[in-house]
Design a protein around this motif. Structure first.
Motif, PDB file in Angstrom:
ATOM      1  N   GLU A   1      36.457  45.450  49.434  1.00  0.00           N
ATOM      2  CA  GLU A   1      36.232  46.567  48.519  1.00  0.00           C
ATOM      3  C   GLU A   1      37.386  47.558  48.512  1.00  0.00           C
ATOM      4  OE1 GLU A   1      32.034  48.119  48.509  1.00  0.00           O
ATOM      5  OE2 GLU A   1      31.768  46.437  49.885  1.00  0.00           O
ATOM      6  N   GLN A   2      38.399  47.314  49.354  1.00  0.00           N
ATOM      7  CA  GLN A   2      39.606  48.130  49.289  1.00  0.00           C
ATOM      8  C   GLN A   2      40.437  47.808  48.051  1.00  0.00           C
ATOM      9  OE1 GLN A   2      41.587  48.543  53.378  1.00  0.00           O
ATOM     10  NE2 GLN A   2      40.152  46.841  53.710  1.00  0.00           N
ATOM     11  N   VAL A   3      40.227  46.626  47.454  1.00  0.00           N
ATOM     12  CA  VAL A   3      41.026  46.240  46.290  1.00  0.00           C
ATOM     13  C   VAL A   3      40.227  46.499  45.021  1.00  0.00           C
ATOM     14  CG1 VAL A   3      42.304  44.542  47.636  1.00  0.00           C
ATOM     15  CG2 VAL A   3      40.332  43.803  46.317  1.00  0.00           C
ATOM     16  N   GLY A   4      40.934  47.008  44.010  1.00  0.00           N
ATOM     17  CA  GLY A   4      40.261  47.517  42.824  1.00  0.00           C
ATOM     18  C   GLY A   4      39.520  46.474  42.007  1.00  0.00           C
ATOM     19  N   PHE A   5      40.088  45.279  41.852  1.00  0.00           N
ATOM     20  CA  PHE A   5      39.437  44.291  40.997  1.00  0.00           C
ATOM     21  C   PHE A   5      38.107  43.844  41.589  1.00  0.00           C
ATOM     22  CE2 PHE A   5      39.017  39.932  39.145  1.00  0.00           C
ATOM     23  CZ  PHE A   5      38.890  40.330  37.829  1.00  0.00           C
ATOM     24  N   TRP A   6      38.011  43.732  42.907  1.00  0.00           N
ATOM     25  CA  TRP A   6      36.730  43.368  43.517  1.00  0.00           C
ATOM     26  C   TRP A   6      35.701  44.462  43.286  1.00  0.00           C
ATOM     27  CZ3 TRP A   6      33.647  39.780  44.343  1.00  0.00           C
ATOM     28  CH2 TRP A   6      32.615  39.829  45.302  1.00  0.00           C
ATOM     29  N   ARG A   7      36.099  45.716  43.378  1.00  0.00           N
ATOM     30  CA  ARG A   7      35.160  46.795  43.089  1.00  0.00           C
ATOM     31  C   ARG A   7      34.664  46.705  41.643  1.00  0.00           C
ATOM     32  NH1 ARG A   7      39.154  49.862  45.768  1.00  0.00           N
ATOM     33  NH2 ARG A   7      39.740  50.931  43.824  1.00  0.00           N
ATOM     34  N   ASN A   8      35.561  46.358  40.725  1.00  0.00           N
ATOM     35  CA  ASN A   8      35.162  46.212  39.322  1.00  0.00           C
ATOM     36  C   ASN A   8      34.178  45.057  39.124  1.00  0.00           C
ATOM     37  OD1 ASN A   8      36.484  48.342  37.957  1.00  0.00           O
ATOM     38  ND2 ASN A   8      38.431  47.248  38.051  1.00  0.00           N
ATOM     39  N   ILE A   9      34.412  43.944  39.802  1.00  0.00           N
ATOM     40  CA  ILE A   9      33.489  42.813  39.678  1.00  0.00           C
ATOM     41  C   ILE A   9      32.109  43.193  40.196  1.00  0.00           C
ATOM     42  CG2 ILE A   9      32.944  40.569  40.730  1.00  0.00           C
ATOM     43  CD1 ILE A   9      35.696  39.660  40.149  1.00  0.00           C
ATOM     44  N   LEU A  10      32.057  43.878  41.337  1.00  0.00           N
ATOM     45  CA  LEU A  10      30.774  44.318  41.886  1.00  0.00           C
ATOM     46  C   LEU A  10      30.036  45.236  40.916  1.00  0.00           C
ATOM     47  CD1 LEU A  10      31.803  45.103  45.584  1.00  0.00           C
ATOM     48  CD2 LEU A  10      30.490  43.131  44.778  1.00  0.00           C
ATOM     49  N   ALA A  11      30.802  46.033  40.181  1.00  0.00           N
ATOM     50  CA  ALA A  11      30.190  47.004  39.261  1.00  0.00           C
ATOM     51  C   ALA A  11      29.830  46.397  37.911  1.00  0.00           C
ATOM     52  CB  ALA A  11      31.140  48.182  39.058  1.00  0.00           C
ATOM     53  N   HIS A  12      30.335  45.186  37.624  1.00  0.00           N
ATOM     54  CA  HIS A  12      30.118  44.585  36.300  1.00  0.00           C
ATOM     55  C   HIS A  12      29.672  43.130  36.432  1.00  0.00           C
ATOM     56  CE1 HIS A  12      32.025  48.039  34.259  1.00  0.00           C
ATOM     57  NE2 HIS A  12      32.900  48.026  35.253  1.00  0.00           N
ATOM     58  N   PRO A  13      28.480  42.891  36.976  1.00  0.00           N
ATOM     59  CA  PRO A  13      28.010  41.510  37.101  1.00  0.00           C
ATOM     60  C   PRO A  13      27.578  40.884  35.782  1.00  0.00           C
ATOM     61  CG  PRO A  13      26.317  43.032  37.855  1.00  0.00           C
ATOM     62  CD  PRO A  13      27.532  43.859  37.581  1.00  0.00           C
ATOM     63  N   ALA A  14      27.299  41.703  34.761  1.00  0.00           N
ATOM     64  CA  ALA A  14      26.893  41.204  33.442  1.00  0.00           C
ATOM     65  C   ALA A  14      28.072  41.284  32.472  1.00  0.00           C
ATOM     66  CB  ALA A  14      25.709  41.996  32.903  1.00  0.00           C
ATOM     67  N   TYR A  15      27.923  40.644  31.315  1.00  0.00           N
ATOM     68  CA  TYR A  15      28.987  40.588  30.320  1.00  0.00           C
ATOM     69  C   TYR A  15      28.935  41.847  29.455  1.00  0.00           C
ATOM     70  CZ  TYR A  15      32.256  38.220  27.116  1.00  0.00           C
ATOM     71  OH  TYR A  15      33.351  37.854  26.372  1.00  0.00           O
ATOM     72  N   ASP A  16      29.292  42.960  30.079  1.00  0.00           N
ATOM     73  CA  ASP A  16      29.261  44.236  29.388  1.00  0.00           C
ATOM     74  C   ASP A  16      30.585  44.464  28.657  1.00  0.00           C
ATOM     75  OD1 ASP A  16      31.027  44.806  31.436  1.00  0.00           O
ATOM     76  OD2 ASP A  16      29.646  46.100  32.533  1.00  0.00           O
ATOM     77  N   GLU A  17      30.774  45.659  28.115  1.00  0.00           N
ATOM     78  CA  GLU A  17      31.981  45.935  27.338  1.00  0.00           C
ATOM     79  C   GLU A  17      33.245  45.832  28.180  1.00  0.00           C
ATOM     80  OE1 GLU A  17      31.897  49.487  25.054  1.00  0.00           O
ATOM     81  OE2 GLU A  17      30.278  48.796  23.735  1.00  0.00           O
ATOM     82  N   TRP A  18      33.134  46.076  29.476  1.00  0.00           N
ATOM     83  CA  TRP A  18      34.315  45.971  30.340  1.00  0.00           C
ATOM     84  C   TRP A  18      34.893  44.565  30.293  1.00  0.00           C
ATOM     85  CZ3 TRP A  18      35.975  43.564  34.923  1.00  0.00           C
ATOM     86  CH2 TRP A  18      37.094  44.139  35.534  1.00  0.00           C
ATOM     87  N   TRP A  19      34.024  43.559  30.292  1.00  0.00           N
ATOM     88  CA  TRP A  19      34.486  42.175  30.176  1.00  0.00           C
ATOM     89  C   TRP A  19      34.829  41.826  28.739  1.00  0.00           C
ATOM     90  CZ3 TRP A  19      35.962  39.617  34.268  1.00  0.00           C
ATOM     91  CH2 TRP A  19      35.363  39.861  35.515  1.00  0.00           C
ATOM     92  N   GLN A  20      33.990  42.219  27.809  1.00  0.00           N
ATOM     93  CA  GLN A  20      34.181  41.827  26.414  1.00  0.00           C
ATOM     94  C   GLN A  20      35.502  42.342  25.855  1.00  0.00           C
ATOM     95  OE1 GLN A  20      30.681  42.740  24.004  1.00  0.00           O
ATOM     96  NE2 GLN A  20      29.367  42.403  25.783  1.00  0.00           N
ATOM     97  N   GLN A  21      35.892  43.562  26.241  1.00  0.00           N
ATOM     98  CA  GLN A  21      37.125  44.138  25.726  1.00  0.00           C
ATOM     99  C   GLN A  21      38.374  43.477  26.310  1.00  0.00           C
ATOM    100  OE1 GLN A  21      36.869  48.360  26.379  1.00  0.00           O
ATOM    101  NE2 GLN A  21      35.147  48.617  24.982  1.00  0.00           N
ATOM    102  N   GLN A  22      38.215  42.727  27.403  1.00  0.00           N
ATOM    103  CA  GLN A  22      39.351  42.027  27.993  1.00  0.00           C
ATOM    104  C   GLN A  22      39.495  40.590  27.507  1.00  0.00           C
ATOM    105  OE1 GLN A  22      40.121  42.625  32.307  1.00  0.00           O
ATOM    106  NE2 GLN A  22      38.176  43.711  32.303  1.00  0.00           N
ATOM    107  N   ALA A  23      38.501  40.069  26.775  1.00  0.00           N
ATOM    108  CA  ALA A  23      38.521  38.669  26.360  1.00  0.00           C
ATOM    109  C   ALA A  23      39.689  38.426  25.406  1.00  0.00           C
ATOM    110  CB  ALA A  23      37.201  38.306  25.697  1.00  0.00           C
ATOM    111  N   VAL A  24      40.629  37.599  25.831  1.00  0.00           N
ATOM    112  CA  VAL A  24      41.867  37.430  25.067  1.00  0.00           C
ATOM    113  C   VAL A  24      41.622  36.698  23.751  1.00  0.00           C
ATOM    114  CG1 VAL A  24      44.216  36.522  25.161  1.00  0.00           C
ATOM    115  CG2 VAL A  24      43.166  37.431  27.227  1.00  0.00           C
ATOM    116  N   ASP A  25      40.672  35.767  23.716  1.00  0.00           N
ATOM    117  CA  ASP A  25      40.399  35.064  22.463  1.00  0.00           C
ATOM    118  C   ASP A  25      39.911  36.044  21.391  1.00  0.00           C
ATOM    119  OD1 ASP A  25      38.111  35.328  24.125  1.00  0.00           O
ATOM    120  OD2 ASP A  25      37.040  33.788  22.997  1.00  0.00           O
TER     121      ASP A  25
END
Length: 631
Positions: free
Chosen positions: A257-281
């Motif tokens: 949990e010292q690394v930021g991306f792991w904290r983000n994954i823990l906070a976003h287990p569902a396909y919310d806007e955080w994931w949807q806005q990063q989808a490159v397709d």
């Protein structure tokens, strides 16, 4: 008597001069290329470490194109094999494609992305483009633009044309290059790209977390140079992950949990806007392609099996992209397209499929767009390897997978009574069922134990797990194996099979794993060890809590037949006469994916030991896998 610890004067010894120079300056006598290292400034002042390898032939001709890769994996390591004076021997990784890199006469550029190894700045995993998730003026798209602008102005040997290619994370970068590209960028080749980490690439598949990728996150973000290494206390990864319980607990034990991306994954287990806005397709689909693109996809990609096809589907839907968009599909694992690739483990293809791709497809494609005097290009819009028959096909489009006129018929293969896979529609879709007990204390291994960690250290068995013989699973009581009669004629599928699972669980949450399998005849004269082999053609997992919405988790109503629908990965396969079709269904795939407690909890990352419960799973006769059958 107590000895004195008082400081004593250090005795003086005669000096003996070191034989190592302060800085060794290697010569390049006899080398067929020149190596240059530069720090290229970006628009915000950050400088990116860049290695430029210029063939001596380009020094005299002064019209060589540039072929660039941007990487988080250390540009020096990828280019610094100085044991040979030849450019081909200096290159690692995907640069095994020497026919393209060296024989083609390209200036080779490899750059550390922002925040990694020799480059300045801060690192963010798959840094989102400027927008709601990234308020800064810089991203991988702008960094690529600024780099190309500097290269064409500062490499006198170049012809002003730049192409970019890469695999995996390096394949994500060519997609970013195509977003608002520099005018000098003439072609881009994303291979096995990271595209949507939640839907089906590195981090989740349909909501189920790929927990064995946690070590990658830890090492990649722990430091600029990946100095901190993940540790294990068990030889078998199955035991290692069982001891931790949940993926969240495993991360806690390692300080992840010292690394930021792991904290983000823990906070976003569902396909919310955080994931949807990063989808490159989704990002690329907003605008027509400005640069020709060749998407390269591996049919047995054990890491990023979703992304390449997702990009192709999104871009091919736009008529304006016709003539600019190309697709290659080969019988490969992740990145195997740049190897000789005549087999995957025990499965032989009858030819060097990677060599064919590099020489007959990739090199002519690059030459056509990057060289001043290249010959006409004979590369089809879609180049697809057809497994089963083991033939390359040149196609006008996908998924209409044939060289002449053909059509795709959606045909349901039902999971019927007595574990029969049948084309017959059941009279009562919920009147009959097969059942098994799923016990989180004894999850189904995703491959035969002992399980390896994810990695590329020889003997490299991880890369081949998607073609493992599935008989290991079919003998378990918590796996249902539906089997067809032997085929009397070839059956070809092209596209993505669709799971239509009609199932119930006694719990309030559940995972479902469905595998479409080619079962070989009991005896194979040309390769006896394949007798009865169960080759998975397409398989994937679905987390039941997302049945109604990927964005919102909901409990499952216990003991009620419900339909679960999701697409399996793309296949281009012919089931041959004498073979059978099998469909396997199970509820765990461990330790690659984290265990579902089978009792609904708000966040599975923090499930407690008492949350994990047995569940009775029923698969009803109305369940089917819809196959895209070529007619």
């Amino acid at each position: 008597m107590v000895a004195s610890c008082a400081a004593q004067e250090t005795p003086k010894y005669p000096e003996y001069p070191s034989e190592t120079p302060p800085t060794l300056k290697p010569t390049e006598t006899g080398f067929d290329y020149a190596r240059r290292e530069v720090m290229i400034p970006m628009r915000d002042g950050v400088k990116l470490h860049t290695v430029i390898l210029v063939p001596k032939s380009a020094t005299t001709a002064k019209k060589a194109p540039i072929l660039m890769t941007r990487t988080p994996y250390n540009a020096n390591i990828l280019t610094a094999n100085r044991a040979s004076a030849h450019l081909g021997a200096a290159l690692y990784g995907y640069d095994n494609a020497v026919d393209t890199i060296v024989g083609g006469g390209y200036i080779r550029v490899v750059q550390d992305i922002r925040g990694k190894y020799g480059s300045e700045g801060d690192y963010v995993m798959n840094r989102p483009v400027h927008g709601p998730l990234n308020p800064t003026p810089v991203d991988d798209s702008t960094d690529t633009y600024d780099t190309i602008d500097w290269l064409v102005k500062n490499i006198p040997e170049c012809n002003g044309r730049v192409g970019t290619l890469g695999i995996s994370y390096d394949g994500f970068e060519p997609l970013m290059a195509a977003y608002h590209p520099h005018p000098a960028l003439k072609v881009t080749v994303p291979m096995n790209p990271m595209v949507d980490g939640w839907m089906g690439d590195d981090w989740f598949h349909n909501g189920a977390f790929r927990q064995q990728n946690l070590p990658y996150i830890y090492e990649q973000e722990g430091s600029r140079s990946n100095d901190y290494k993940w540790w294990s206390d068990a030889f078998d990864e199955y035991d290692f992950w069982m001891k931790a319980g949940s993926a969240g607990e495993m991360g806690r034990r390692h300080g992840a949990e010292q690394v930021g991306f792991w904290r983000n994954i823990l906070a976003h287990p569902a396909y919310d806007e955080w994931w949807q806005q990063q989808a490159v397709d989704k990002l690329l689909a907003k605008e027509p392609l400005a640069v020709p693109m060749m998407v390269v996809h591996s049919l047995w990609d054990q890491e990023d099996i979703y992304g390449g096809i997702a990009v192709y589907k999104a871009l091919s839907a736009q008529p304006a992209n016709k003539g600019k968009l190309f697709l290659v599909m080969g019988p490969w694992h992740h990145g195997q397209e740049i190897e000789e690739s005549s087999n995957m483990a025990a499965i032989r293809w009858g030819s060097a499929t990677g060599t064919y791709f590099m020489r007959r497809v990739l090199l002519p494609f690059l030459d056509h767009y990057l060289k001043d005097d290249a010959p006409a290009m004979d590369v089809a819009p879609v180049t697809a390897f057809e497994t089963g028959t083991n033939e390359w096909r040149k196609l006008k489009s996908w998924p209409a997978g044939c060289e002449g006129s053909c059509s795709i018929e959606k045909k349901d293969l039902y999971l019927g009574k007595g574990l029969a896979a049948t084309w017959n529609t059941p009279a009562n879709k919920t009147g009959e069922f097969e059942e098994y007990v799923s016990d989180p204390a004894k999850p189904v291994p995703f491959r035969a134990r002992p399980n390896q960690p994810i990695g590329y250290t020889p003997p490299l068995t991880w890369v081949n797990w998607l073609v493992d013989d599935q008989r290991e699973a079919s003998g378990r009581p918590d796996v249902l194996s539906y089997l067809s009669q032997p085929l009397t004629a070839p059956l070809k599928i092209s596209g993505q099979p669709l799971v239509k699972l009609l199932a119930s669980t006694s719990g309030t949450d559940s995972d479902w794993v469905v595998k479409l399998i080619d079962v070989y005849p009991d005896e194979m004269a040309d390769q006896p060890e394949l007798g009865g082999y169960q080759l998975a053609v397409s398989m994937d997992i679905f987390r039941g809590r997302y049945r109604e919405s990927f964005a919102t988790a909901k409990p499952i109503e216990a003991n009620k037949p419900l339909e679960y629908r999701w697409e399996l990965p793309t296949a281009n396969h012919v089931f041959l006469p004498g073979h059978r079709i099998m469909v396997q269904v199970q509820s765990s795939w461990f330790p690659l994916y984290d265990r579902n407690p089978q009792k609904f909890v708000p966040n599975i990352f923090w499930a407690k030991p008492e949350d994990y419960v047995k569940a009775t799973q029923r698969i009803y006769a109305g369940s089917a896998v819809e196959l895209p059958v070529v007619k």
